[in-house]
Motif scaffolding. Structure first.
Motif, PDB file in Angstrom:
ATOM      1  N   GLU A 121       0.827  -1.201   0.000  1.00  0.00           N
ATOM      2  CA  GLU A 121       0.000   0.000   0.000  1.00  0.00           C
ATOM      3  C   GLU A 121       0.860   1.248   0.000  1.00  0.00           C
ATOM      4  O   GLU A 121       2.023   1.233   0.426  1.00  0.00           O
ATOM      5  CB  GLU A 121      -0.944   0.007   1.205  1.00  0.00           C
ATOM      6  N   GLN A 122       0.267   2.305  -0.498  1.00  0.00           N
ATOM      7  CA  GLN A 122       0.885   3.630  -0.423  1.00  0.00           C
ATOM      8  C   GLN A 122      -0.219   4.649  -0.192  1.00  0.00           C
ATOM      9  O   GLN A 122      -1.354   4.466  -0.642  1.00  0.00           O
ATOM     10  CB  GLN A 122       1.574   3.991  -1.752  1.00  0.00           C
ATOM     11  N   ASN A 123       0.158   5.714   0.473  1.00  0.00           N
ATOM     12  CA  ASN A 123      -0.665   6.912   0.488  1.00  0.00           C
ATOM     13  C   ASN A 123       0.031   7.860  -0.485  1.00  0.00           C
ATOM     14  O   ASN A 123       1.121   8.350  -0.205  1.00  0.00           O
ATOM     15  CB  ASN A 123      -0.704   7.510   1.892  1.00  0.00           C
ATOM     16  N   LEU A 124      -0.584   8.067  -1.630  1.00  0.00           N
ATOM     17  CA  LEU A 124       0.119   8.810  -2.679  1.00  0.00           C
ATOM     18  C   LEU A 124       0.504  10.215  -2.231  1.00  0.00           C
ATOM     19  O   LEU A 124       1.568  10.712  -2.597  1.00  0.00           O
ATOM     20  CB  LEU A 124      -0.722   8.868  -3.956  1.00  0.00           C
ATOM     21  N   ALA A 125      -0.344  10.847  -1.438  1.00  0.00           N
ATOM     22  CA  ALA A 125      -0.028  12.206  -0.986  1.00  0.00           C
ATOM     23  C   ALA A 125       1.254  12.205  -0.162  1.00  0.00           C
ATOM     24  O   ALA A 125       2.077  13.106  -0.276  1.00  0.00           O
ATOM     25  CB  ALA A 125      -1.190  12.780  -0.188  1.00  0.00           C
ATOM     26  N   GLN A 126       1.429  11.168   0.657  1.00  0.00           N
ATOM     27  CA  GLN A 126       2.603  11.133   1.533  1.00  0.00           C
ATOM     28  C   GLN A 126       3.799  10.423   0.923  1.00  0.00           C
ATOM     29  O   GLN A 126       4.947  10.772   1.187  1.00  0.00           O
ATOM     30  CB  GLN A 126       2.232  10.437   2.858  1.00  0.00           C
ATOM     31  N   ASP A 127       3.534   9.409   0.107  1.00  0.00           N
ATOM     32  CA  ASP A 127       4.643   8.574  -0.382  1.00  0.00           C
ATOM     33  C   ASP A 127       5.141   8.970  -1.759  1.00  0.00           C
ATOM     34  O   ASP A 127       6.217   8.556  -2.171  1.00  0.00           O
ATOM     35  CB  ASP A 127       4.206   7.101  -0.433  1.00  0.00           C
ATOM     36  N   CYS A 128       4.327   9.710  -2.477  1.00  0.00           N
ATOM     37  CA  CYS A 128       4.688   9.942  -3.877  1.00  0.00           C
ATOM     38  C   CYS A 128       4.496  11.400  -4.269  1.00  0.00           C
ATOM     39  O   CYS A 128       5.356  12.020  -4.878  1.00  0.00           O
ATOM     40  CB  CYS A 128       3.836   8.991  -4.714  1.00  0.00           C
ATOM     41  N   GLY A 129       3.396  11.976  -3.894  1.00  0.00           N
ATOM     42  CA  GLY A 129       3.104  13.349  -4.266  1.00  0.00           C
ATOM     43  C   GLY A 129       2.427  13.419  -5.630  1.00  0.00           C
ATOM     44  O   GLY A 129       2.323  12.414  -6.341  1.00  0.00           O
ATOM     45  N   ASP A 130       1.969  14.612  -5.988  1.00  0.00           N
ATOM     46  CA  ASP A 130       1.326  14.815  -7.292  1.00  0.00           C
ATOM     47  C   ASP A 130       2.336  14.432  -8.367  1.00  0.00           C
ATOM     48  O   ASP A 130       3.443  14.970  -8.386  1.00  0.00           O
ATOM     49  CB  ASP A 130       0.936  16.287  -7.456  1.00  0.00           C
ATOM     50  N   PHE A 131       1.958  13.523  -9.233  1.00  0.00           N
ATOM     51  CA  PHE A 131       2.975  13.024 -10.174  1.00  0.00           C
ATOM     52  C   PHE A 131       2.719  13.505 -11.605  1.00  0.00           C
ATOM     53  O   PHE A 131       1.622  13.942 -11.946  1.00  0.00           O
ATOM     54  CB  PHE A 131       3.120  11.507 -10.069  1.00  0.00           C
ATOM     55  N   ILE A 132       3.755  13.396 -12.400  1.00  0.00           N
ATOM     56  CA  ILE A 132       3.698  13.898 -13.785  1.00  0.00           C
ATOM     57  C   ILE A 132       2.961  12.912 -14.675  1.00  0.00           C
ATOM     58  O   ILE A 132       3.199  11.706 -14.614  1.00  0.00           O
ATOM     59  CB  ILE A 132       5.129  14.146 -14.320  1.00  0.00           C
ATOM     60  N   ILE A 133       2.070  13.476 -15.475  1.00  0.00           N
ATOM     61  CA  ILE A 133       1.256  12.648 -16.347  1.00  0.00           C
ATOM     62  C   ILE A 133       1.540  13.001 -17.810  1.00  0.00           C
ATOM     63  O   ILE A 133       1.363  12.204 -18.702  1.00  0.00           O
ATOM     64  CB  ILE A 133      -0.224  12.859 -15.941  1.00  0.00           C
ATOM     65  N   PHE A 134       2.014  14.222 -18.005  1.00  0.00           N
ATOM     66  CA  PHE A 134       2.418  14.663 -19.341  1.00  0.00           C
ATOM     67  C   PHE A 134       3.674  15.495 -19.138  1.00  0.00           C
ATOM     68  O   PHE A 134       3.689  16.447 -18.359  1.00  0.00           O
ATOM     69  CB  PHE A 134       1.299  15.482 -19.996  1.00  0.00           C
ATOM     70  N   ARG A 135       4.726  15.096 -19.826  1.00  0.00           N
ATOM     71  CA  ARG A 135       6.039  15.625 -19.485  1.00  0.00           C
ATOM     72  C   ARG A 135       6.363  16.923 -20.207  1.00  0.00           C
ATOM     73  O   ARG A 135       5.753  17.243 -21.227  1.00  0.00           O
ATOM     74  CB  ARG A 135       7.086  14.547 -19.800  1.00  0.00           C
ATOM     75  N   LYS A 136       7.359  17.593 -19.666  1.00  0.00           N
ATOM     76  CA  LYS A 136       7.820  18.854 -20.266  1.00  0.00           C
ATOM     77  C   LYS A 136       8.190  18.692 -21.729  1.00  0.00           C
ATOM     78  O   LYS A 136       8.022  19.588 -22.528  1.00  0.00           O
ATOM     79  CB  LYS A 136       9.086  19.332 -19.531  1.00  0.00           C
ATOM     80  N   ASN A 137       8.720  17.519 -22.063  1.00  0.00           N
ATOM     81  CA  ASN A 137       9.179  17.284 -23.427  1.00  0.00           C
ATOM     82  C   ASN A 137       8.059  16.841 -24.370  1.00  0.00           C
ATOM     83  O   ASN A 137       8.307  16.360 -25.469  1.00  0.00           O
ATOM     84  CB  ASN A 137      10.329  16.266 -23.440  1.00  0.00           C
ATOM     85  N   GLY A 138       6.811  16.954 -23.902  1.00  0.00           N
ATOM     86  CA  GLY A 138       5.678  16.660 -24.791  1.00  0.00           C
ATOM     87  C   GLY A 138       5.331  15.187 -24.875  1.00  0.00           C
ATOM     88  O   GLY A 138       4.558  14.785 -25.748  1.00  0.00           O
ATOM     89  N   LEU A 139       5.857  14.382 -23.968  1.00  0.00           N
ATOM     90  CA  LEU A 139       5.554  12.946 -24.005  1.00  0.00           C
ATOM     91  C   LEU A 139       4.623  12.569 -22.850  1.00  0.00           C
ATOM     92  O   LEU A 139       4.727  13.134 -21.756  1.00  0.00           O
ATOM     93  CB  LEU A 139       6.847  12.131 -23.893  1.00  0.00           C
ATOM     94  N   TYR A 140       3.747  11.620 -23.127  1.00  0.00           N
ATOM     95  CA  TYR A 140       2.886  11.110 -22.060  1.00  0.00           C
ATOM     96  C   TYR A 140       3.739  10.309 -21.089  1.00  0.00           C
ATOM     97  O   TYR A 140       4.674   9.611 -21.498  1.00  0.00           O
ATOM     98  CB  TYR A 140       1.787  10.210 -22.641  1.00  0.00           C
ATOM     99  N   ALA A 141       3.404  10.399 -19.823  1.00  0.00           N
ATOM    100  CA  ALA A 141       4.160   9.653 -18.822  1.00  0.00           C
ATOM    101  C   ALA A 141       3.821   8.167 -18.939  1.00  0.00           C
ATOM    102  O   ALA A 141       2.695   7.784 -19.287  1.00  0.00           O
ATOM    103  CB  ALA A 141       3.829  10.163 -17.428  1.00  0.00           C
ATOM    104  N   TYR A 142       4.816   7.368 -18.632  1.00  0.00           N
ATOM    105  CA  TYR A 142       4.646   5.906 -18.623  1.00  0.00           C
ATOM    106  C   TYR A 142       3.416   5.496 -17.807  1.00  0.00           C
ATOM    107  O   TYR A 142       2.653   4.619 -18.217  1.00  0.00           O
ATOM    108  CB  TYR A 142       5.938   5.280 -18.060  1.00  0.00           C
ATOM    109  N   GLN A 143       3.216   6.131 -16.640  1.00  0.00           N
ATOM    110  CA  GLN A 143       2.105   5.733 -15.754  1.00  0.00           C
ATOM    111  C   GLN A 143       0.750   5.807 -16.466  1.00  0.00           C
ATOM    112  O   GLN A 143      -0.105   4.954 -16.276  1.00  0.00           O
ATOM    113  CB  GLN A 143       2.042   6.629 -14.508  1.00  0.00           C
ATOM    114  N   LEU A 144       0.581   6.841 -17.265  1.00  0.00           N
ATOM    115  CA  LEU A 144      -0.686   6.998 -17.978  1.00  0.00           C
ATOM    116  C   LEU A 144      -0.786   5.973 -19.105  1.00  0.00           C
ATOM    117  O   LEU A 144      -1.804   5.278 -19.252  1.00  0.00           O
ATOM    118  CB  LEU A 144      -0.806   8.416 -18.547  1.00  0.00           C
ATOM    119  N   ALA A 145       0.285   5.853 -19.884  1.00  0.00           N
ATOM    120  CA  ALA A 145       0.254   4.964 -21.049  1.00  0.00           C
ATOM    121  C   ALA A 145      -0.010   3.517 -20.629  1.00  0.00           C
ATOM    122  O   ALA A 145      -0.837   2.820 -21.222  1.00  0.00           O
ATOM    123  CB  ALA A 145       1.574   5.073 -21.810  1.00  0.00           C
ATOM    124  N   VAL A 146       0.651   3.088 -19.579  1.00  0.00           N
ATOM    125  CA  VAL A 146       0.556   1.678 -19.190  1.00  0.00           C
ATOM    126  C   VAL A 146      -0.868   1.331 -18.729  1.00  0.00           C
ATOM    127  O   VAL A 146      -1.411   0.276 -19.053  1.00  0.00           O
ATOM    128  CB  VAL A 146       1.644   1.342 -18.141  1.00  0.00           C
TER     129      VAL A 146
END
Ligand code: GLU
Ligand code: ZN
Length: 290
Positions: free
Chosen positions: A147-172
């Protein structure tokens, strides 16, 4: 329905073979289908031609995949990721982050600096998803409760990157759902990403598959084998020998000597027992030393 999802950033190594063997035997032992997906979303890290090399190696090792290989880089996939992203945007879950790496790095998790920025700024920015302050738990077939609490263990994460690519998490997440994957068997190095993926599945109304995270193979000094740590390319190794090593590393019984490749697979599938895989790391078989 199972799958193997290599990234064509380098040829297959023994660690990737473990994920391939485990996902393949697990799918076939349940009379399931087994798909191959080329995770080339991170184009700058992909090496031209390595996708072919991986597919040739899989074929030489006697893996029989179902259906065509899905490439994340296809325009059709990009459209699908865009649709998922806009769903998240309409749900009010996204914000635009202009933080530099240096601004973020001192914190254990993203500190929420840009949370209020709900309109994309002109300059370079990444898109992040707001995460909830609640536990997200999975029951892994090998690792049990995680288990994880995303707010505490991970934080708001990137879903679309600065370089214009979709993040792996979304694609998968989108790919697994579109391909109808019910059982994910993959390396434990991705266990840590799984709560983020489950969260995205929940946001997007997608089913959560069953997960099994197999231990990672470690070298004599306890370091994990990865493409970065010079893990040996297995493209030219003897398939039956390596499949036997893989089965042994996965705690499976040893097949009788001398079986040709196709009978070796039949035997491995007939005797497949995922409950024999335990723990977080397995020592590298000595004869595979790099
Ligand atoms: N593409 C990832 C890798 O090569 C695997 C991702 C997954 O199985 O979900 O490590
Ligand atoms: Zn920011």
């Amino acid at each position: 329905m199972g799958r193997f999802a290599p990234s064509p950033s380098g040829p297959l190594h023994f660690g990737s073979l473990l994920a391939a063997v485990a996902s393949y035997c697990d799918a076939r032992a349940h009379n399931g289908r087994w798909l191959v997906r080329m995770e080339d979303i991170d184009q700058p890290r992909c090496v031209p031609g390595v996708d072919r090399l991986i597919l040739d190696t899989l074929q030489r090792f006697g893996f029989e995949r179902d259906g065509e290989v899905l490439y994340q880089s296809l325009p059709e996939r990009q459209h699908t990721y865009a649709t998922a992203l806009s769903r998240l945007r309409h749900q009010g879950r996204l914000f635009y982050c202009t933080c530099s790496r240096r601004q973020i790095r001192p914190y254990p998790v993203y500190p929420g600096t840009c949370r209020k920025r709900r309109q994309p700024p002109r300059g370079e920015h990444a898109t992040r998803v707001l995460v909830p302050d609640r536990i997200i738990a999975i029951t892994d077939r090998i690792q049990d409760h995680f288990e994880q609490n995303l707010a505490q263990d991970c934080g708001d994460f990137i879903i679309f990157r600065k370089n214009g690519l979709y993040a792996y998490q979304l694609a998968v997440v989108v790919d697994d759902a579109d391909q109808g994957i019910t059982d994910i068997v993959r390396g434990i190095d991705i266990l840590d990403s799984t709560p983020r993926q489950v969260f995205l599945q929940q946001c997007l109304g997608l089913p959560t598959p069953r997960y099994a995270h197999i231990p990672v193979i470690v070298d004599a000094s306890g370091h994990k084998l990865s493409k970065q740590t010079f893990a040996r390319d297995i493209s030219n190794e003897d398939p039956p020998t390596l499949i036997r090593y893989a089965l042994a590393a996965l705690g499976q019984p040893s097949p009788p000597a001398g079986l040709p490749l196709s009978s070796l697979w039949q035997w491995a599938i007939a005797h497949w027992d995922i409950s024999k895989i335990r723990g977080k790391d397995i020592p590298q078989p000595g004869s595979l030393a790099v």
